[in-house]
Design a protein around this motif. Structure first.
Motif, PDB file in Angstrom:
ATOM      1  N   ILE A  26     -49.658  68.154  57.987  1.00 42.46           N
ATOM      2  CA  ILE A  26     -48.562  69.082  57.701  1.00 42.46           C
ATOM      3  C   ILE A  26     -48.010  68.749  56.318  1.00 42.46           C
ATOM      4  CG2 ILE A  26     -46.261  69.831  58.371  1.00 42.46           C
ATOM      5  CD1 ILE A  26     -46.998  69.216  61.249  1.00 42.46           C
ATOM      6  N   GLU A  27     -47.928  69.769  55.452  1.00 39.43           N
ATOM      7  CA  GLU A  27     -47.452  69.536  54.091  1.00 39.43           C
ATOM      8  C   GLU A  27     -45.935  69.655  54.028  1.00 39.43           C
ATOM      9  OE1 GLU A  27     -51.086  70.587  51.128  1.00 39.43           O
ATOM     10  OE2 GLU A  27     -49.735  72.238  51.599  1.00 39.43           O
ATOM     11  N   GLN A  28     -45.340  68.815  53.199  1.00 32.87           N
ATOM     12  CA  GLN A  28     -43.902  68.860  52.981  1.00 32.87           C
ATOM     13  C   GLN A  28     -43.592  68.384  51.576  1.00 32.87           C
ATOM     14  OE1 GLN A  28     -41.776  66.008  55.440  1.00 32.87           O
ATOM     15  NE2 GLN A  28     -43.477  64.576  55.392  1.00 32.87           N
ATOM     16  N   THR A  29     -42.384  68.659  51.123  1.00 32.67           N
ATOM     17  CA  THR A  29     -41.917  68.171  49.831  1.00 32.67           C
ATOM     18  C   THR A  29     -40.786  67.177  50.068  1.00 32.67           C
ATOM     19  OG1 THR A  29     -40.305  69.979  49.592  1.00 32.67           O
ATOM     20  CG2 THR A  29     -42.511  70.330  48.681  1.00 32.67           C
ATOM     21  N   ARG A  30     -40.467  66.423  49.023  1.00 27.44           N
ATOM     22  CA  ARG A  30     -39.374  65.463  49.147  1.00 27.44           C
ATOM     23  C   ARG A  30     -38.546  65.451  47.874  1.00 27.44           C
ATOM     24  NH1 ARG A  30     -39.569  58.945  50.647  1.00 27.44           N
ATOM     25  NH2 ARG A  30     -37.319  58.730  50.922  1.00 27.44           N
ATOM     26  N   SER A  35     -39.940  63.551  56.671  1.00 29.44           N
ATOM     27  CA  SER A  35     -40.702  62.725  57.611  1.00 29.44           C
ATOM     28  C   SER A  35     -41.594  61.771  56.840  1.00 29.44           C
ATOM     29  CB  SER A  35     -41.555  63.604  58.533  1.00 29.44           C
ATOM     30  OG  SER A  35     -40.742  64.434  59.324  1.00 29.44           O
ATOM     31  N   ASN A  36     -41.319  60.463  56.981  1.00 29.07           N
ATOM     32  CA  ASN A  36     -42.214  59.474  56.382  1.00 29.07           C
ATOM     33  C   ASN A  36     -43.583  59.496  57.052  1.00 29.07           C
ATOM     34  OD1 ASN A  36     -40.438  58.190  54.439  1.00 29.07           O
ATOM     35  ND2 ASN A  36     -39.308  57.426  56.203  1.00 29.07           N
ATOM     36  N   LEU A  37     -43.614  59.925  58.315  1.00 29.84           N
ATOM     37  CA  LEU A  37     -44.870  60.065  59.044  1.00 29.84           C
ATOM     38  C   LEU A  37     -44.713  61.180  60.070  1.00 29.84           C
ATOM     39  CD1 LEU A  37     -47.743  59.158  59.823  1.00 29.84           C
ATOM     40  CD2 LEU A  37     -46.691  57.545  61.424  1.00 29.84           C
ATOM     41  N   THR A  38     -45.589  62.161  59.995  1.00 32.08           N
ATOM     42  CA  THR A  38     -45.628  63.224  60.999  1.00 32.08           C
ATOM     43  C   THR A  38     -46.829  62.956  61.885  1.00 32.08           C
ATOM     44  OG1 THR A  38     -44.660  64.782  59.407  1.00 32.08           O
ATOM     45  CG2 THR A  38     -45.703  65.718  61.361  1.00 32.08           C
ATOM     46  N   ALA A  39     -46.576  62.443  63.067  1.00 33.48           N
ATOM     47  CA  ALA A  39     -47.658  62.024  63.957  1.00 33.48           C
ATOM     48  C   ALA A  39     -48.300  63.232  64.632  1.00 33.48           C
ATOM     49  CB  ALA A  39     -47.126  61.061  65.007  1.00 33.48           C
ATOM     50  N   SER A  40     -49.579  63.094  64.984  1.00 35.60           N
ATOM     51  CA  SER A  40     -50.243  64.138  65.761  1.00 35.60           C
ATOM     52  C   SER A  40     -49.762  64.061  67.206  1.00 35.60           C
ATOM     53  CB  SER A  40     -51.764  63.981  65.691  1.00 35.60           C
ATOM     54  OG  SER A  40     -52.162  62.720  66.176  1.00 35.60           O
ATOM     55  N   GLU A  50     -41.908  62.568  64.779  1.00 29.07           N
ATOM     56  CA  GLU A  50     -41.709  62.485  63.335  1.00 29.07           C
ATOM     57  C   GLU A  50     -40.810  61.295  63.048  1.00 29.07           C
ATOM     58  OE1 GLU A  50     -40.674  65.970  61.195  1.00 29.07           O
ATOM     59  OE2 GLU A  50     -41.833  67.318  62.482  1.00 29.07           O
ATOM     60  N   PHE A  51     -41.231  60.463  62.102  1.00 30.76           N
ATOM     61  CA  PHE A  51     -40.462  59.287  61.720  1.00 30.76           C
ATOM     62  C   PHE A  51     -39.698  59.629  60.445  1.00 30.76           C
ATOM     63  CE2 PHE A  51     -44.050  58.079  64.273  1.00 30.76           C
ATOM     64  CZ  PHE A  51     -43.538  57.124  65.149  1.00 30.76           C
ATOM     65  N   LEU A  52     -38.400  59.886  60.604  1.00 34.81           N
ATOM     66  CA  LEU A  52     -37.603  60.433  59.515  1.00 34.81           C
ATOM     67  C   LEU A  52     -37.121  59.349  58.559  1.00 34.81           C
ATOM     68  CD1 LEU A  52     -35.411  62.988  61.508  1.00 34.81           C
ATOM     69  CD2 LEU A  52     -37.548  63.409  60.275  1.00 34.81           C
ATOM     70  N   THR A  53     -36.963  59.747  57.302  1.00 38.84           N
ATOM     71  CA  THR A  53     -36.398  58.844  56.309  1.00 38.84           C
ATOM     72  C   THR A  53     -34.916  58.639  56.589  1.00 38.84           C
ATOM     73  OG1 THR A  53     -36.300  58.413  53.923  1.00 38.84           O
ATOM     74  CG2 THR A  53     -35.686  60.623  54.647  1.00 38.84           C
TER      75      THR A  53
END
Length: 199
Positions: free
Chosen positions: A135-139, A168-173, A183-186
């Protein structure tokens, strides 16, 4: 690994402006990375074969006033992917096409030290954090610090992620045994104070 670089380092306006630029191309053989397991739980070290990266890195620093330093950096990635192996063509994690930072620092002499004010803003274009769930995201992140320091002491108050960016530092399947999406959020907007003594 095989690396090629072509760059320039330059100083202008009586050394108050510094411009550095580098074009690069790198190949990493037998590249290994940590990937999430198909079940969603845990991760393994995966052999990805070869990885190629190429792009341009530009950094600028200016001192328009004795008390003010400005800096900016832009990184353009033309390629950042697996070039050989079972996942050929797979994008690398945390490798956006464009990313950059800008910063400003004021420094005023006070007593036997200096009062400083610094703010910086960083940007990462669309990128993935997990090849198993691309999943693509911006920061975007805005930080600021105000403080005083000398050779021995440093006092500061600071704020991080002042724009309160949800990222999300990591978006898990999806976890196959529970159907859970994780999702492991910042860290959200955060304020604090620091004291440091050097001896």
């Amino acid at each position: 690994s095989i690396n090629y670089e072509l760059g320039i380092k330059s100083e202008w306006l009586e050394n108050t402006l510094r411009v550095n630029a580098t074009a690069f191309q790198s190949t990493f053989e037998d590249y290994q990375t940590q990937v999430q397991q198909a079940s969603g739980a845990g991760s393994i070290v995966s052999n990805e074969g070869d990885v190629e990266t190429s792009g341009i890195d530009l950094n600028i620093e200016a001192v328009p006033l004795p008390i003010l330093t400005l800096s900016a950096g832009v990184l353009y990635l033309d390629k950042a992917e697996t070039s050989a192996g079972p996942n050929k063509g797979q994008k690398l994690t945390f490798a956006p096409e464009f990313s950059g930072t800008v910063a400003a620092t004021f420094m005023f002499p006070v007593a036997d030290g200096g009062l400083f004010v610094r703010t910086d803003y960083s940007y990462m274009g669309e990128h993935i954090t997990n090849t198993a769930n691309p999943i693509e995201q911006t920061r975007k992140a805005l930080n600021a610090t105000v403080g005083w320091s000398n050779e021995d002491w440093r006092f500061s108050v600071w704020g991080k992620n002042l724009n309160d960016e949800a990222y999300s530092n990591l978006t898990a399947s999806t976890f196959s045994f529970s159907g859970m999406n994780a999702e492991f959020l910042t860290t959200p907007r955060t304020y604090g104070a620091s004291v440091r003594y050097s001896f």
